[in-house]
Design a protein around this motif. Structure first.
Motif, short mmCIF file in Angstrom:
data_model
loop_
_atom_site.label_atom_id
_atom_site.label_comp_id
_atom_site.label_asym_id
_atom_site.label_seq_id
_atom_site.Cartn_x
_atom_site.Cartn_y
_atom_site.Cartn_z
N LYS A 180 0.73 -1.23 0.06
CA LYS A 180 -0.04 0.08 0.07
C LYS A 180 0.88 1.35 -0.01
O LYS A 180 0.45 2.17 -0.46
CB LYS A 180 -0.89 -0.07 1.14
CG LYS A 180 -2.06 -1.25 1.11
CD LYS A 180 -3.21 -1.00 1.99
CE LYS A 180 -4.25 -2.11 1.70
NZ LYS A 180 -5.59 -1.98 2.18
N TYR A 212 -11.37 -4.59 -6.74
CA TYR A 212 -10.40 -3.52 -6.31
C TYR A 212 -9.03 -4.12 -6.45
O TYR A 212 -9.12 -5.22 -6.41
CB TYR A 212 -10.85 -3.00 -4.90
CG TYR A 212 -12.18 -2.60 -4.46
CD1 TYR A 212 -12.55 -1.53 -5.26
CD2 TYR A 212 -13.06 -3.01 -3.69
CE1 TYR A 212 -13.68 -0.79 -5.32
CE2 TYR A 212 -14.27 -2.59 -3.42
CZ TYR A 212 -14.62 -1.49 -4.18
OH TYR A 212 -15.89 -0.88 -3.98
N GLU A 217 -10.10 -2.64 -0.25
CA GLU A 217 -10.13 -1.25 -0.07
C GLU A 217 -9.96 -0.56 -1.57
O GLU A 217 -8.97 -0.38 -2.19
CB GLU A 217 -9.00 -0.92 0.88
CG GLU A 217 -8.70 0.66 1.03
CD GLU A 217 -7.61 1.07 1.84
OE1 GLU A 217 -7.61 2.17 2.58
OE2 GLU A 217 -6.62 0.31 1.99
N GLU A 221 -10.62 5.38 -1.81
CA GLU A 221 -10.48 5.64 -0.07
C GLU A 221 -9.00 5.66 0.33
O GLU A 221 -8.50 6.26 1.38
CB GLU A 221 -10.96 4.09 0.69
CG GLU A 221 -12.61 4.09 0.49
CD GLU A 221 -13.15 5.44 1.23
OE1 GLU A 221 -12.75 5.69 2.24
OE2 GLU A 221 -14.33 5.85 0.75
N LEU A 222 -8.11 4.97 -0.28
CA LEU A 222 -6.62 5.04 -0.10
C LEU A 222 -6.08 6.30 -0.34
O LEU A 222 -5.21 6.67 0.34
CB LEU A 222 -5.91 3.83 -0.89
CG LEU A 222 -4.56 3.54 -0.47
CD1 LEU A 222 -4.16 2.00 -0.96
CD2 LEU A 222 -3.67 4.18 -1.59
N ARG A 227 -5.64 8.65 5.30
CA ARG A 227 -5.35 7.50 5.16
C ARG A 227 -3.85 7.37 4.52
O ARG A 227 -3.27 6.34 5.15
CB ARG A 227 -6.57 6.71 3.97
CG ARG A 227 -6.18 5.16 3.59
CD ARG A 227 -6.18 4.20 4.92
NE ARG A 227 -5.71 2.98 4.48
CZ ARG A 227 -5.22 2.17 4.85
NH1 ARG A 227 -4.46 2.69 6.08
NH2 ARG A 227 -5.06 0.72 4.75
#
Length: 272
Positions: A180, A212, A217, A221-222, A227
């Motif tokens: 991420k 996704y 996620e 949103e990321l 975040r």
């Protein structure tokens, strides 16, 4: 009459395959180089391969063409009904990497040179075709990460330029094997590519589920500032924990320069 063996080295745009190409350049003059282009690689990858091609003095064959047509990610995504690839449905590796590789070789006998290092604990055979025999020069010669970095620096090629902004691997810019923190870095370095990746997260033509890249996620949103800040903090904490464990590293890690927290998941043909 048995067919002679071709010598083929697959390039991913990563450091290990690039270093292997340089390492084997004068050892196997008849070497063929192939890159499986998905059409969705980082611009730094294409630039790096261009420099490597000049260094090798030979063309790098682009394999993802069939009957004169380029068959890349967007073309295949339509065939798969908009279903994004994931670690559970890796059609991208099979259709854009492995099949073009095997088509490039055909029925010829082939020595396939694979850039697995001596300090890695994973299997490296890419194809199971009986006419393709894998060879692992780095493992046979005991070369580890520090040796690979030395080969790249001494050649003048250096490390892949995407490592300058925090990407650890080659492959598509939206690879689902990315950490991420790499998604955060992609948004910072290439916001246009991040937006393109985000646009893929929609239902397929026959699907009621949205797929996704990051599990459950969405990138929408990321990319929220709070975040992304949390991901950066979590990554820094994970690196610190890894460094604190360094006192128990093996001699191989100490001499070889292995990163304890370097993730080595993913597809070999994409990322070596």
């Amino acid at each position: 009459m048995e067919l002679p063996f071709r010598h083929i080295l697959s390039l991913s745009g990563g450091k290990d395959s690039a270093a292997l190409a340089i390492y084997m350049r004068d050892r196997v003059p008849e070497m063929e180089y192939v890159f499986h282009d998905t059409g969705k690689e980082l611009p730094e990858t294409y630039e790096y391969l261009g420099r490597l091609e000049a260094l090798l003095g030979k063309p790098i064959h682009k394999s993802t063409v069939e009957n004169g047509d380029f068959i890349g990610f967007d073309q295949l995504l339509k065939i798969y009904g908009g279903m994004l690839p994931s670690n559970h449905r890796r059609w991208c590796t099979r259709m854009m990497k492995l099949k073009p590789f095997e088509r490039f070789i055909g029925k010829d006998n082939c020595y396939n040179y694979v850039g697995l290092r001596a300090d890695e604990k994973r299997e490296g055979y890419i194809s199971h075709k009986p006419n393709i025999k894998p060879l692992y020069p780095f493992i046979e010669d005991g070369l580890v990460k520090a040796d690979i970095e030395r080969i790249l620096e001494e050649s003048g090629l250096g490390m892949p330029p995407y490592t300058n902004w925090g990407r650890t691997r080659s492959g598509c810019f939206f690879c689902f094997y990315q950490q991420k923190i790499e998604w955060v870095r992609l948004k910072e370095a290439h916001p246009d590519l991040f937006e393109e990746a985000k646009a893929y997260e929609k239902p397929g033509k026959n699907a009621t589920t949205v797929f996704y890249w990051c599990g459950d996620e969405p990138l929408e949103e990321l990319e929220k500032p709070e975040r992304m800040a949390q991901i950066v903090r979590d990554h820094a904490a994970a690196q610190e924990r890894a460094r604190n464990k360094a006192t128990n590293r093996s001699l191989l890690h100490i001499l070889g320069g292995v990163d304890d927290y370097e993730e080595r998941n993913g597809c070999l043909i994409c990322q070596l």
